[in-house]
Every structure is written in C-alpha cells, then in structure tokens.
Scaffold this motif. Structure first.
Motif, PDB file in Angstrom:
ATOM      1  N   GLY A   1       0.815  -1.212   0.000  1.00 42.92           N
ATOM      2  CA  GLY A   1       0.000   0.000   0.000  1.00 42.92           C
ATOM      3  C   GLY A   1       0.850   1.264   0.000  1.00 42.92           C
ATOM      4  O   GLY A   1       0.514   2.240  -0.684  1.00 42.92           O
ATOM      5  N   LEU A   2       1.944   1.241   0.767  1.00 42.78           N
ATOM      6  CA  LEU A   2       2.852   2.401   0.766  1.00 42.78           C
ATOM      7  C   LEU A   2       3.418   2.634  -0.629  1.00 42.78           C
ATOM      8  O   LEU A   2       3.492   3.777  -1.099  1.00 42.78           O
ATOM      9  CB  LEU A   2       3.989   2.173   1.765  1.00 42.78           C
ATOM     10  CG  LEU A   2       3.646   2.344   3.242  1.00 42.78           C
ATOM     11  CD1 LEU A   2       4.806   1.873   4.118  1.00 42.78           C
ATOM     12  CD2 LEU A   2       3.317   3.805   3.559  1.00 42.78           C
ATOM     13  N   LEU A   3       3.814   1.556  -1.294  1.00 38.46           N
ATOM     14  CA  LEU A   3       4.325   1.684  -2.658  1.00 38.46           C
ATOM     15  C   LEU A   3       3.264   2.239  -3.595  1.00 38.46           C
ATOM     16  O   LEU A   3       3.549   3.088  -4.450  1.00 38.46           O
ATOM     17  CB  LEU A   3       4.806   0.324  -3.175  1.00 38.46           C
ATOM     18  CG  LEU A   3       6.092  -0.243  -2.574  1.00 38.46           C
ATOM     19  CD1 LEU A   3       6.379  -1.622  -3.144  1.00 38.46           C
ATOM     20  CD2 LEU A   3       7.268   0.692  -2.849  1.00 38.46           C
ATOM     21  N   MET A   4       2.030   1.779  -3.435  1.00 35.46           N
ATOM     22  CA  MET A   4       0.940   2.265  -4.275  1.00 35.46           C
ATOM     23  C   MET A   4       0.682   3.745  -4.018  1.00 35.46           C
ATOM     24  O   MET A   4       0.429   4.510  -4.945  1.00 35.46           O
ATOM     25  CB  MET A   4      -0.325   1.452  -4.013  1.00 35.46           C
ATOM     26  CG  MET A   4      -0.235   0.007  -4.462  1.00 35.46           C
ATOM     27  SD  MET A   4      -1.688  -0.985  -4.013  1.00 35.46           S
ATOM     28  CE  MET A   4      -2.925  -0.272  -5.088  1.00 35.46           C
ATOM     29  N   GLY A   5       0.733   4.152  -2.742  1.00 38.55           N
ATOM     30  CA  GLY A   5       0.487   5.552  -2.421  1.00 38.55           C
ATOM     31  C   GLY A   5       1.579   6.466  -2.911  1.00 38.55           C
ATOM     32  O   GLY A   5       1.321   7.605  -3.315  1.00 38.55           O
ATOM     33  N   LEU A   6       2.824   5.977  -2.879  1.00 40.39           N
ATOM     34  CA  LEU A   6       3.964   6.818  -3.263  1.00 40.39           C
ATOM     35  C   LEU A   6       4.219   6.815  -4.763  1.00 40.39           C
ATOM     36  O   LEU A   6       4.636   7.829  -5.335  1.00 40.39           O
ATOM     37  CB  LEU A   6       5.229   6.346  -2.539  1.00 40.39           C
ATOM     38  CG  LEU A   6       5.260   6.555  -1.020  1.00 40.39           C
ATOM     39  CD1 LEU A   6       6.491   5.886  -0.418  1.00 40.39           C
ATOM     40  CD2 LEU A   6       5.245   8.038  -0.672  1.00 40.39           C
ATOM     41  N   THR A   7       3.988   5.679  -5.415  1.00 41.67           N
ATOM     42  CA  THR A   7       4.363   5.558  -6.827  1.00 41.67           C
ATOM     43  C   THR A   7       3.167   5.467  -7.758  1.00 41.67           C
ATOM     44  O   THR A   7       3.345   5.471  -8.976  1.00 41.67           O
ATOM     45  CB  THR A   7       5.238   4.304  -7.044  1.00 41.67           C
ATOM     46  OG1 THR A   7       4.470   3.135  -6.753  1.00 41.67           O
ATOM     47  CG2 THR A   7       6.443   4.328  -6.122  1.00 41.67           C
ATOM     48  N   GLY A   8       1.955   5.372  -7.207  1.00 38.98           N
ATOM     49  CA  GLY A   8       0.775   5.186  -8.045  1.00 38.98           C
ATOM     50  C   GLY A   8       0.306   3.747  -7.987  1.00 38.98           C
ATOM     51  O   GLY A   8       0.908   2.887  -7.343  1.00 38.98           O
ATOM     52  N   ALA A   9      -0.775   3.463  -8.694  1.00 36.80           N
ATOM     53  CA  ALA A   9      -1.394   2.132  -8.636  1.00 36.80           C
ATOM     54  C   ALA A   9      -0.446   1.039  -9.075  1.00 36.80           C
ATOM     55  O   ALA A   9      -0.603  -0.116  -8.686  1.00 36.80           O
ATOM     56  CB  ALA A   9      -2.656   2.115  -9.493  1.00 36.80           C
TER      57      ALA A   9
END
Length: 273
Positions: free
Chosen positions: A16-24
């Motif tokens: 989720g952190l990766l999704m929030g920082l880099t996009g979906a």
C-alpha cells in the motif's frame, strides 16, 4: 504455528505504501512478495493480490468520482471487457504450472520496470510522450466536458481493457501498467483524470476477479483479508507523504527495485523447471 496471518498485513502495508507513493503500479509487487515471503505459488498469490488492489483502487476511484475527474463511462466500458477475460486468466492460472507462471510474471516485471524508468527519464528531461504521433482517437469535447466516442476510440479502449483483465486474472496484477499508458496514448485526458479512470477500471476488474476466485474456492481469506486491509492503510499513509516524496526520481528507484525482483523471479522460475 502459522505466522502468515501476522505477516500478510505487514506485506499489505508495504504494498500500500508503494501504491500511495508511486501510483497504482506499486501493487504489481504484491504477487512477488507473497511468493517469496509466504512461499505461495502464483496461482494462490494472484487472487490475494487482486483483493488488495480491488479495495485500494476502489477507494481511489471513489475519491476521483467525488472530485469529478473519473471518466466513469470510459472506465465502465474498459472494465466490461476486462471482466469478460479476467475469469479466463484465472482459469488458466490454475492449470499452468508454477514455473512458467513465474517466468511470465518476471517478463511482465521487466517490461514494467523499463517502461517506468523511461517514463521518469522523459519527465526529468522534459521529453514529451508520443512526440510526432497523430492526434489520439478519444478526444475530450470541451463544450460538453465528455469524451467524443467513435469506433477507433472504442476499439482501442476495448482492447486495452480486455488485455488488463486477462493479465489481472492470470498473474494477479491490477493492469494499471496497461490502462494508464493506453489512456495516455489514446485520449487527451489530463493525467489526474487518467489515474482516476484507471483506478476505476482496476477496481471493477480486480473486484470481479476476487469475487470469481472466492466463489470458485481459490481465495484464501485468512491471508487475503489482512493483506487487503494492510494495503489500504498503507495506501492512505503513502498518499499523505506522496506530495513530498513522490516524483520521477522515486519512480526510477521503484523501477530499479522492480527490475531486481524480476531477475529474482525468473531465476526462481528457471530453477523450478
């Protein structure tokens, strides 16, 4: 003692952190993490990944709808064809041996990592996408604030949505790496509208895939539920920090990480043959 119920929310939080920082697109690492850390085969990891993508993308799509930047007709049209092909991908994933799926997934990661790195490079150096290309088939009618539909536009969106659905079911990826470039190439929508519309497509396709997996008995809810909730929490945290930390440099770092994971996956797949 089975520690997966404690590990899965931590993995979800990281995704989720990766999704929030880099996009979906950050969700594409869900399956590799589940494969390496929880030692799940791709066929079991894929539905768990889809459950997290469905929940997280659904929240993002609702925010886009509230802000009136989600093109819901285009999202529904693309998702319709994705939903048709997603069960086919899920059916195939249950019958293809794990090693070929690992190799196919690694090839997908190679493609995504290279594309992300090139995209970030272009953004850093101010190089426009698709320079010299003809106008896209799906143009925004400024007088109505809606896309002007035609056969080339419908064909492009239909193919993109179907491909995203097939890969979603087969590999447990959301398909954002297909949807976002397609919307950039075939429409003239602003980037915030492209991201919101992509999330709408992913939420429907991943949600349908999750439901189909649950009905067919291929979804491990004990792992999927905490993983999905962890991913949602991570997404919200990542979005909070995203304004300060996100950007093309972070995209390049993420692309390198994805490339390394792809190498690890292909080695694991080859050793399993």
């Amino acid at each position: 003692m089975d520690y997966s119920i404690f590990i899965s929310p931590c993995l979800g939080l990281f995704v989720g952190l990766l999704m929030g920082l880099t996009g979906a697109g950050g969700g594409i690492l869900s399956v590799p993490l589940l494969v390496f850390i929880l030692h799940l085969p791709v066929a079991e990891a894929a539905p768990i990944s889809l459950s997290a993508i469905a929940l997280s993308a659904g929240v993002g799509a609702l925010l886009g709808l509230r802000n009136k930047i989600l093109r819901y007709k285009a999202a529904a049209f693309m998702a319709m064809f994705g939903l048709i092909l997603s069960p086919i991908g899920l059916w195939a994933s249950q019958r293809i041996p794990n090693a070929p799926l690992l190799i196919l997934f690694s090839c997908t990661l190679f493609y995504v990592s290279i594309r992300l790195y090139r995209q970030a490079y272009k953004e850093i150096h101010g190089i426009p996408d698709f320079e010299g290309k003809p106008p896209p088939p799906c143009l925004l009618d400024s007088s109505r604030g809606k896309l002007a539909w035609n056969i080339p536009c419908a064909r492009a969106l239909m193919f993109s949505g179907g491909l995203a659905g097939l890969l979603s079911g087969l590999l447990g990826v959301g398909g954002g790496f297909v949807i976002v470039p397609a919307l950039k190439r075939y429409t003239d929508l602003p980037i915030n509208s492209i991201v919101a519309t992509s999330l709408g497509v992913l939420a429907i396709i991943a949600g349908g895939g999750t439901l189909f997996s649950a009905m067919s008995g291929n979804l491990d809810l004990v792992i999927a539920a905490p993983f999905a909730l962890g991913a949602l929490l991570g997404l919200l945290i990542g979005r909070g920090f995203g304004k300060n930390l996100s950007g093309p440099r972070l995209q390049q770092i993420f692309s390198v990480l994805t490339f390394v994971v792809a190498i690890s996956l292909i080695l694991k797949g080859v050793n399993s043959l």
